[in-house]
Design a protein around this motif. Structure first.
Motif, PDB file in Angstrom:
ATOM      1  N   LEU A  19      44.614   3.225  73.033  1.00 18.82           N
ATOM      2  CA  LEU A  19      43.871   3.537  73.997  1.00 18.82           C
ATOM      3  C   LEU A  19      43.028   4.261  73.589  1.00 18.82           C
ATOM      4  O   LEU A  19      41.731   4.721  73.395  1.00 18.82           O
ATOM      5  N   TRP A  20      42.560   4.856  71.997  1.00 16.87           N
ATOM      6  CA  TRP A  20      42.066   4.758  71.158  1.00 16.87           C
ATOM      7  C   TRP A  20      40.929   3.579  71.082  1.00 16.87           C
ATOM      8  O   TRP A  20      39.756   3.436  70.679  1.00 16.87           O
ATOM      9  N   GLU A  21      41.236   2.327  70.913  1.00 13.04           N
ATOM     10  CA  GLU A  21      40.873   0.751  71.228  1.00 13.04           C
ATOM     11  C   GLU A  21      39.903   0.608  72.460  1.00 13.04           C
ATOM     12  O   GLU A  21      38.797   1.005  71.987  1.00 13.04           O
ATOM     13  N   ILE A  22      40.826   1.202  72.984  1.00 20.33           N
ATOM     14  CA  ILE A  22      40.102   0.837  74.793  1.00 20.33           C
ATOM     15  C   ILE A  22      40.445   1.597  75.658  1.00 20.33           C
ATOM     16  O   ILE A  22      41.506   1.642  75.461  1.00 20.33           O
ATOM     17  N   ALA A  23      39.873   2.392  75.976  1.00 18.96           N
ATOM     18  CA  ALA A  23      40.288   3.370  77.345  1.00 18.96           C
ATOM     19  C   ALA A  23      39.774   2.521  78.534  1.00 18.96           C
ATOM     20  O   ALA A  23      38.160   3.505  78.013  1.00 18.96           O
ATOM     21  N   PRO A  24      39.666   2.999  79.199  1.00 21.21           N
ATOM     22  CA  PRO A  24      41.668   3.462  80.015  1.00 21.21           C
ATOM     23  C   PRO A  24      42.108   2.210  80.000  1.00 21.21           C
ATOM     24  O   PRO A  24      41.509   1.091  79.850  1.00 21.21           O
ATOM     25  N   ARG A  25      42.991   2.225  79.975  1.00 24.95           N
ATOM     26  CA  ARG A  25      44.102   1.250  80.299  1.00 24.95           C
ATOM     27  C   ARG A  25      44.910   1.590  81.197  1.00 24.95           C
ATOM     28  O   ARG A  25      45.821   2.852  81.381  1.00 24.95           O
ATOM     29  N   THR A  26      45.585   0.597  82.100  1.00 23.81           N
ATOM     30  CA  THR A  26      46.928   0.749  83.366  1.00 23.81           C
ATOM     31  C   THR A  26      47.811   0.597  82.724  1.00 23.81           C
ATOM     32  O   THR A  26      48.260  -0.118  81.402  1.00 23.81           O
ATOM     33  N   TYR A  27      48.747   0.945  83.341  1.00 23.53           N
ATOM     34  CA  TYR A  27      50.433   1.050  82.942  1.00 23.53           C
ATOM     35  C   TYR A  27      50.890  -0.393  82.858  1.00 23.53           C
ATOM     36  O   TYR A  27      51.427  -0.722  81.731  1.00 23.53           O
ATOM     37  N   GLN A  29      48.316  -2.675  81.551  1.00 24.57           N
ATOM     38  CA  GLN A  29      48.057  -3.308  80.718  1.00 24.57           C
ATOM     39  C   GLN A  29      48.696  -2.811  79.444  1.00 24.57           C
ATOM     40  O   GLN A  29      49.164  -3.628  78.646  1.00 24.57           O
ATOM     41  N   LEU A  30      49.214  -1.617  79.168  1.00 22.42           N
ATOM     42  CA  LEU A  30      49.461  -1.452  78.470  1.00 22.42           C
ATOM     43  C   LEU A  30      51.681  -1.816  78.078  1.00 22.42           C
ATOM     44  O   LEU A  30      51.571  -2.378  77.409  1.00 22.42           O
ATOM     45  N   CYS A  31      52.381  -1.791  79.038  1.00 29.07           N
ATOM     46  CA  CYS A  31      53.291  -2.735  80.149  1.00 29.07           C
ATOM     47  C   CYS A  31      53.618  -4.276  78.066  1.00 29.07           C
ATOM     48  O   CYS A  31      54.291  -5.012  78.157  1.00 29.07           O
ATOM     49  N   HIS A  32      52.071  -4.468  79.211  1.00 28.19           N
ATOM     50  CA  HIS A  32      51.787  -5.962  78.366  1.00 28.19           C
ATOM     51  C   HIS A  32      51.686  -6.080  77.148  1.00 28.19           C
ATOM     52  O   HIS A  32      52.210  -6.395  76.140  1.00 28.19           O
ATOM     53  N   GLU A  33      50.690  -5.484  76.825  1.00 25.87           N
ATOM     54  CA  GLU A  33      50.533  -5.549  75.817  1.00 25.87           C
ATOM     55  C   GLU A  33      51.852  -4.676  75.066  1.00 25.87           C
ATOM     56  O   GLU A  33      52.091  -4.994  72.860  1.00 25.87           O
ATOM     57  N   LEU A  34      52.625  -4.148  75.106  1.00 31.12           N
ATOM     58  CA  LEU A  34      54.018  -3.190  74.146  1.00 31.12           C
ATOM     59  C   LEU A  34      55.059  -3.994  74.348  1.00 31.12           C
ATOM     60  O   LEU A  34      55.839  -4.310  73.328  1.00 31.12           O
ATOM     61  N   LYS A  35      54.941  -5.073  75.319  1.00 31.47           N
ATOM     62  CA  LYS A  35      56.034  -6.026  75.298  1.00 31.47           C
ATOM     63  C   LYS A  35      56.302  -7.120  74.551  1.00 31.47           C
ATOM     64  O   LYS A  35      57.491  -7.197  73.155  1.00 31.47           O
ATOM     65  N   GLU A  36      54.971  -7.296  73.917  1.00 31.42           N
ATOM     66  CA  GLU A  36      54.840  -7.821  72.493  1.00 31.42           C
ATOM     67  C   GLU A  36      55.210  -7.161  71.489  1.00 31.42           C
ATOM     68  O   GLU A  36      56.126  -7.939  70.639  1.00 31.42           O
ATOM     69  N   ASN A  37      54.568  -6.368  70.640  1.00 33.25           N
ATOM     70  CA  ASN A  37      54.013  -5.620  70.206  1.00 33.25           C
ATOM     71  C   ASN A  37      54.390  -3.949  70.569  1.00 33.25           C
ATOM     72  O   ASN A  37      53.526  -3.889  70.519  1.00 33.25           O
ATOM     73  N   GLY A  39      57.770  -4.597  70.815  1.00 38.31           N
ATOM     74  CA  GLY A  39      58.975  -5.211  71.876  1.00 38.31           C
ATOM     75  C   GLY A  39      59.800  -3.981  73.211  1.00 38.31           C
ATOM     76  O   GLY A  39      60.634  -4.916  73.273  1.00 38.31           O
ATOM     77  N   TRP A  40      58.627  -3.349  73.651  1.00 37.65           N
ATOM     78  CA  TRP A  40      58.914  -2.121  73.963  1.00 37.65           C
ATOM     79  C   TRP A  40      59.423  -2.909  75.882  1.00 37.65           C
ATOM     80  O   TRP A  40      58.322  -3.967  76.562  1.00 37.65           O
ATOM     81  N   SER A  41      60.759  -2.310  76.826  1.00 39.46           N
ATOM     82  CA  SER A  41      60.774  -3.021  78.150  1.00 39.46           C
ATOM     83  C   SER A  41      59.356  -1.561  78.996  1.00 39.46           C
ATOM     84  O   SER A  41      58.833  -0.726  78.579  1.00 39.46           O
ATOM     85  N   ARG A  42      60.042  -2.093  80.511  1.00 35.43           N
ATOM     86  CA  ARG A  42      58.456  -1.596  81.074  1.00 35.43           C
ATOM     87  C   ARG A  42      59.236  -0.399  81.226  1.00 35.43           C
ATOM     88  O   ARG A  42      57.802   0.891  81.260  1.00 35.43           O
ATOM     89  N   SER A  43      60.544   0.012  81.248  1.00 39.23           N
ATOM     90  CA  SER A  43      60.812   1.801  81.208  1.00 39.23           C
ATOM     91  C   SER A  43      60.266   2.240  79.905  1.00 39.23           C
ATOM     92  O   SER A  43      60.601   3.346  80.177  1.00 39.23           O
ATOM     93  N   GLN A  46      56.635   3.552  80.689  1.00 41.15           N
ATOM     94  CA  GLN A  46      56.919   4.509  81.112  1.00 41.15           C
ATOM     95  C   GLN A  46      57.479   5.648  81.287  1.00 41.15           C
ATOM     96  O   GLN A  46      56.497   7.012  80.884  1.00 41.15           O
ATOM     97  N   THR A  47      58.874   5.631  80.114  1.00 41.18           N
ATOM     98  CA  THR A  47      58.685   7.286  80.094  1.00 41.18           C
ATOM     99  C   THR A  47      57.999   7.400  78.379  1.00 41.18           C
ATOM    100  O   THR A  47      57.659   9.484  79.012  1.00 41.18           O
ATOM    101  N   MET A  48      57.474   6.817  78.084  1.00 42.00           N
ATOM    102  CA  MET A  48      56.765   6.918  76.504  1.00 42.00           C
ATOM    103  C   MET A  48      55.447   7.933  77.596  1.00 42.00           C
ATOM    104  O   MET A  48      55.062   8.499  76.596  1.00 42.00           O
ATOM    105  N   LEU A  49      55.113   6.647  78.284  1.00 42.29           N
ATOM    106  CA  LEU A  49      53.930   7.375  79.107  1.00 42.29           C
ATOM    107  C   LEU A  49      53.971   8.711  79.061  1.00 42.29           C
ATOM    108  O   LEU A  49      52.690   9.736  79.556  1.00 42.29           O
ATOM    109  N   GLU A  50      55.107   9.135  79.922  1.00 42.06           N
ATOM    110  CA  GLU A  50      55.595  10.269  80.944  1.00 42.06           C
ATOM    111  C   GLU A  50      55.198  11.504  79.819  1.00 42.06           C
ATOM    112  O   GLU A  50      54.967  12.722  80.058  1.00 42.06           O
ATOM    113  N   ARG A  51      56.448  11.611  78.634  1.00 43.83           N
ATOM    114  CA  ARG A  51      56.182  12.030  77.483  1.00 43.83           C
ATOM    115  C   ARG A  51      55.204  12.172  77.023  1.00 43.83           C
ATOM    116  O   ARG A  51      54.855  13.873  76.746  1.00 43.83           O
TER     117      ARG A  51
END
Length: 127
Positions: A19-27, A29-37, A39-43, A46-51
């Motif tokens: 998000l510091w690199e590029i904002a805003p980002r959607t859920y 977009q973040l899922c796609h990027e964080l799946k690769e590195n 290696g997070w699942s969508r859930s 989601q949990t991290m964004l909520e917290r």
């Protein structure tokens, strides 16, 4: 902006870096990027964004059906809080103790020493 004393956990840094690199980002977009590195699942995303939203380091705006996430803290503010936390925990709050430890353990390169000299010279108050 959230509290300037915000510190982040290791996992939170992954999201904030995006998000510091590029904002805003959607859920999505973040899922796609964080799946690769890292290696997070969508859930997990989601949990991290909520917290992080509850913690106040993120905010979002609803645009259509998508949440657009923004950092709610500046990178420099978080870096300062993290630095202060490290100094307090490991070096009794003393920057000079940290530096002397690095010097004694030969953890500084010549280039880093030169950069530190320049920083200290700039910080000196004229007499």
């Amino acid at each position: 902006m959230a509290n300037n004393n915000s510190t982040l956990g290791r996992s939170e840094w992954y999201i904030m870096e995006k998000l510091w690199e590029i904002a805003p980002r959607t859920y999505v977009q973040l899922c796609h990027e964080l799946k690769e590195n890292p290696g997070w699942s969508r859930s997990t995303v989601q949990t991290m964004l909520e917290r992080m939203t509850e913690k106040g380091v993120l905010r979002y705006e609803v645009v259509g059906r998508a949440k657009h996430y923004y950092p709610n803290v500046a990178r420099d503010d978080v870096a300062m809080a993290e630095t202060r936390s490290l100094l307090d925990r490991a070096f009794e709050g003393s920057a000079s103790l940290m530096m002397s430890t690095l010097v004694r353990k030969k953890q500084l390169t010549k280039k880093e020493i030169d950069e530190l000299h320049a920083i200290l010279e700039e910080a000196e108050v004229p007499k």
